[in-house]
Write a protein that holds these residues in place. Structure first.
Motif, PDB file in Angstrom:
ATOM      1  N   GLU A   1      -1.699   2.222 -10.335  1.00 42.67           N
ATOM      2  CA  GLU A   1      -3.104   1.833 -10.237  1.00 42.67           C
ATOM      3  C   GLU A   1      -3.312   0.348 -10.396  1.00 42.67           C
ATOM      4  O   GLU A   1      -4.427  -0.145 -10.296  1.00 42.67           O
ATOM      5  CB  GLU A   1      -3.912   2.596 -11.286  1.00 42.67           C
TER       6      GLU A   1
ATOM      7  N   LEU B   1       0.830  -1.207   0.000  1.00 39.27           N
ATOM      8  CA  LEU B   1       0.000   0.000   0.000  1.00 39.27           C
ATOM      9  C   LEU B   1       0.864   1.257   0.000  1.00 39.27           C
ATOM     10  O   LEU B   1       0.566   2.224  -0.694  1.00 39.27           O
ATOM     11  CB  LEU B   1      -0.959  -0.014   1.200  1.00 39.27           C
TER      12      LEU B   1
ATOM     13  N   THR C   1      -8.687  -5.838  -1.074  1.00 37.19           N
ATOM     14  CA  THR C   1      -9.741  -4.874  -0.724  1.00 37.19           C
ATOM     15  C   THR C   1      -9.146  -3.543  -0.297  1.00 37.19           C
ATOM     16  O   THR C   1      -9.632  -2.475  -0.686  1.00 37.19           O
ATOM     17  CB  THR C   1     -10.617  -5.424   0.423  1.00 37.19           C
ATOM     18  N   ALA C   2      -8.086  -3.622   0.517  1.00 43.99           N
ATOM     19  CA  ALA C   2      -7.452  -2.385   0.989  1.00 43.99           C
ATOM     20  C   ALA C   2      -6.903  -1.589  -0.192  1.00 43.99           C
ATOM     21  O   ALA C   2      -7.070  -0.368  -0.260  1.00 43.99           O
ATOM     22  CB  ALA C   2      -6.342  -2.711   1.973  1.00 43.99           C
TER      23      ALA C   2
ATOM     24  N   ILE D   1       2.177   1.735  -3.426  1.00 43.32           N
ATOM     25  CA  ILE D   1       1.130   2.196  -4.341  1.00 43.32           C
ATOM     26  C   ILE D   1       1.009   3.715  -4.259  1.00 43.32           C
ATOM     27  O   ILE D   1       0.979   4.409  -5.272  1.00 43.32           O
ATOM     28  CB  ILE D   1      -0.224   1.517  -4.003  1.00 43.32           C
TER      29      ILE D   1
ATOM     30  N   ARG E   1      -7.972  -1.692  -3.198  1.00 40.84           N
ATOM     31  CA  ARG E   1      -9.103  -1.178  -3.962  1.00 40.84           C
ATOM     32  C   ARG E   1      -9.667   0.091  -3.307  1.00 40.84           C
ATOM     33  O   ARG E   1     -10.034   1.042  -3.978  1.00 40.84           O
ATOM     34  CB  ARG E   1     -10.185  -2.255  -4.035  1.00 40.84           C
ATOM     35  N   LEU E   2      -9.684   0.095  -1.971  1.00 33.67           N
ATOM     36  CA  LEU E   2     -10.166   1.274  -1.246  1.00 33.67           C
ATOM     37  C   LEU E   2      -9.316   2.497  -1.557  1.00 33.67           C
ATOM     38  O   LEU E   2      -9.789   3.621  -1.546  1.00 33.67           O
ATOM     39  CB  LEU E   2     -10.145   1.019   0.261  1.00 33.67           C
ATOM     40  N   MET E   3      -8.036   2.235  -1.825  1.00 31.98           N
ATOM     41  CA  MET E   3      -7.150   3.354  -2.109  1.00 31.98           C
ATOM     42  C   MET E   3      -7.195   3.755  -3.572  1.00 31.98           C
ATOM     43  O   MET E   3      -6.583   4.745  -3.963  1.00 31.98           O
ATOM     44  CB  MET E   3      -5.729   2.988  -1.728  1.00 31.98           C
ATOM     45  N   GLY E   4      -7.868   2.961  -4.381  1.00 29.79           N
ATOM     46  CA  GLY E   4      -7.994   3.311  -5.784  1.00 29.79           C
ATOM     47  C   GLY E   4      -7.068   2.539  -6.693  1.00 29.79           C
ATOM     48  O   GLY E   4      -6.783   2.971  -7.803  1.00 29.79           O
ATOM     49  N   ALA E   5      -6.568   1.405  -6.231  1.00 29.54           N
ATOM     50  CA  ALA E   5      -5.706   0.586  -7.082  1.00 29.54           C
ATOM     51  C   ALA E   5      -6.337  -0.797  -7.240  1.00 29.54           C
ATOM     52  O   ALA E   5      -7.003  -1.299  -6.343  1.00 29.54           O
ATOM     53  CB  ALA E   5      -4.322   0.450  -6.469  1.00 29.54           C
TER      54      ALA E   5
ATOM     55  N   LYS F   1      -8.029  -9.432   1.953  1.00 28.66           N
ATOM     56  CA  LYS F   1      -7.934  -8.166   2.686  1.00 28.66           C
ATOM     57  C   LYS F   1      -7.009  -7.194   1.965  1.00 28.66           C
ATOM     58  O   LYS F   1      -7.304  -6.010   1.840  1.00 28.66           O
ATOM     59  CB  LYS F   1      -7.395  -8.426   4.093  1.00 28.66           C
TER      60      LYS F   1
END
Lengths: 139, 286
Positions: free
Chosen positions: B199, B190, B224-225, B193, B227-231, B221
């Protein structure tokens, strides 16, 4: 009373959260935002939470709610700049925010919103040519 | 036991004890390639001094008292340095235990009556046994801390995040995924990223031997994390066996893109970022 500023950029609304979100502030934001979407007829909402360091389940749920409410009012929501620690916390809390679009930066978020609005315009154009003309003049 | 004559013997025959002891240690095993004769002698001398001071001040049979604090600290140092130098447990313990022979000899030479000799030897045995055990304990602790440190280092080493292309990261995971490791991996990924503004991230699990529900959970997890940040994450390197396990365990991977090989994942990544790979020979033919 404290407010989180909501900036209007064309047909989009830009919200940058630069203070720690406490519960009342989040509720206030929800009120303000829905009001502004209706007032300006906005098609997109961009929430920048890159300055947000601490989240709890309530704030997580608020983000989800705001996105759902915006969708009801025909506006797409993109959350941008979520920090790794915040993302991990939300995942550990079991909140994957399924309905929310996310992007790394404000720039990318704007691109997504523009792309979405263009798409929906094209769909509209295909269905009802006169209404699409109205929509494009608004943008 | 305050009437013990050990302190006196230690003081009087210090030089002789030191000589005997050094000889004894050299006889017991050749450690000269790890510790020089001079160092060994210096260590022995220091121990003798401290022991003598402690025994004079305190009860020779009780090593847990304040009087023996310096001795204990010195033994900690010795065993820690020996553990670091790669001494075996018995070699480390020998440092203290080899002192018995010279000390007993001196006791025998200094005391006339057999009864006194026996009593003093018993006291000395107790004392040295305790100190020896203490050395062992410290040795063990040092080794454990070395192991813990190495584990930590391995954790760091085994989770590199590589940049494959502009906006495409790859995370080749090697080894078993447990909770603490996944945490590190997740954080690393993360952070990277955000740092590179990528992305797309490809998580390659070719090197993961087994996948259980917990591992799958951890992977989900991480995805998902991100994805939450936009990647977006692509999971690649799923071996046939693992694919079977995932289905048998009933793990729901949802709408995560999974690919059999890293190459396939990379192809998707190139497509997503709008790149086209063209072979030169093919273009010249056209």
């Amino acid at each position: 009373m404290e407010h989180i500023p909501i900036l209007r950029m064309g047909s989009f609304l830009l919200i940058t959260v630069q203070v720690d979100m406490h519960d009342r502030l989040a509720l206030q934001l929800q009120d303000d935002l829905t009001e502004r979407i209706v007032q300006h007829g906005s098609h997109g909402v961009l929430i920048d939470i890159s300055a947000l360091e601490v989240v709890d389940s309530f704030i997580g749920r608020m983000l989800g709610n705001i996105a759902s409410m915006s969708r009801v009012l025909d506006a797409q929501t993109v959350v941008v700049g979520m920090r790794p620690a915040v993302a991990i916390t939300l995942v550990e809390l079991g909140m994957s925010l399924p309905g929310i679009r996310t992007a790394l930066t404000v720039e990318r978020g704007m691109e997504i919103l523009r792309g979405d609005v263009e798409n929906s315009m094209q769909e509209l154009e295909a269905e009802e040519p006169e209404r699409a003309a109205d929509g494009s003049s608004e943008v | 036991m305050s009437t013990s004559r050990i302190p006196e013997i230690l003081r009087k025959h210090e030089a002789a004890l030191l000589d005997d002891w050094t000889r004894e240690q050299n006889q017991l095993g050749d450690i000269s390639h790890r510790l020089s004769e001079a160092d060994l002698r210096a260590q022995s001398r220091r121990f003798l001094q401290l022991l003598q001071e402690a025994a004079t001040r305190g009860d020779a049979a009780d090593t847990d008292t304040e009087a023996f604090r310096e001795v204990r600290r010195f033994l900690e140092e010795v065993s820690a340095s020996r553990a670091a130098l790669g001494f075996s447990p018995s070699e480390t313990a020998t440092f203290v235990f080899s002192f018995k022979q010279p000390l007993f000899n001196q006791i025998r030479a200094s005391l006339p009556s057999a009864e006194d000799q026996l009593a003093e030897i018993w006291t000395a045995t107790l004392l040295l046994d305790k100190l020896g055990l203490y050395t062992m304990e410290t040795y063990q602790k040092t080794r454990e801390s070395i192991i813990a440190r190495q584990q930590e280092e391995m954790l760091e080493l085994s989770t590199p995040v590589v940049k494959l292309w502009d906006g495409v990261l790859a995370l080749p995971i090697i080894g078993t995924l447990d909770s603490s490791r996944t945490q590190t991996i997740m954080e690393n990924l993360l952070e990277k990223i955000v740092e590179t503004g990528s992305e797309l991230a490809i998580i390659d699990i070719t090197g993961v031997p087994t996948v259980d529900t917990l591992t799958a959970q951890h992977l989900l997890k991480t995805v998902t994390a991100a994805r939450l940040m936009g990647a977006e994450c692509i999971i690649s390197g799923i071996r046939p066996q693992i694919a079977q396990t995932i289905v048998h365990l009933g793990v729901e991977l949802g709408d995560i893109i999974t690919k059999a090989s890293l190459a396939d994942a990379f192809r998707i990544a190139m497509q997503r970022t709008g790149h086209v790979v063209v072979r030169k020979a093919a273009t010249s033919r056209l």
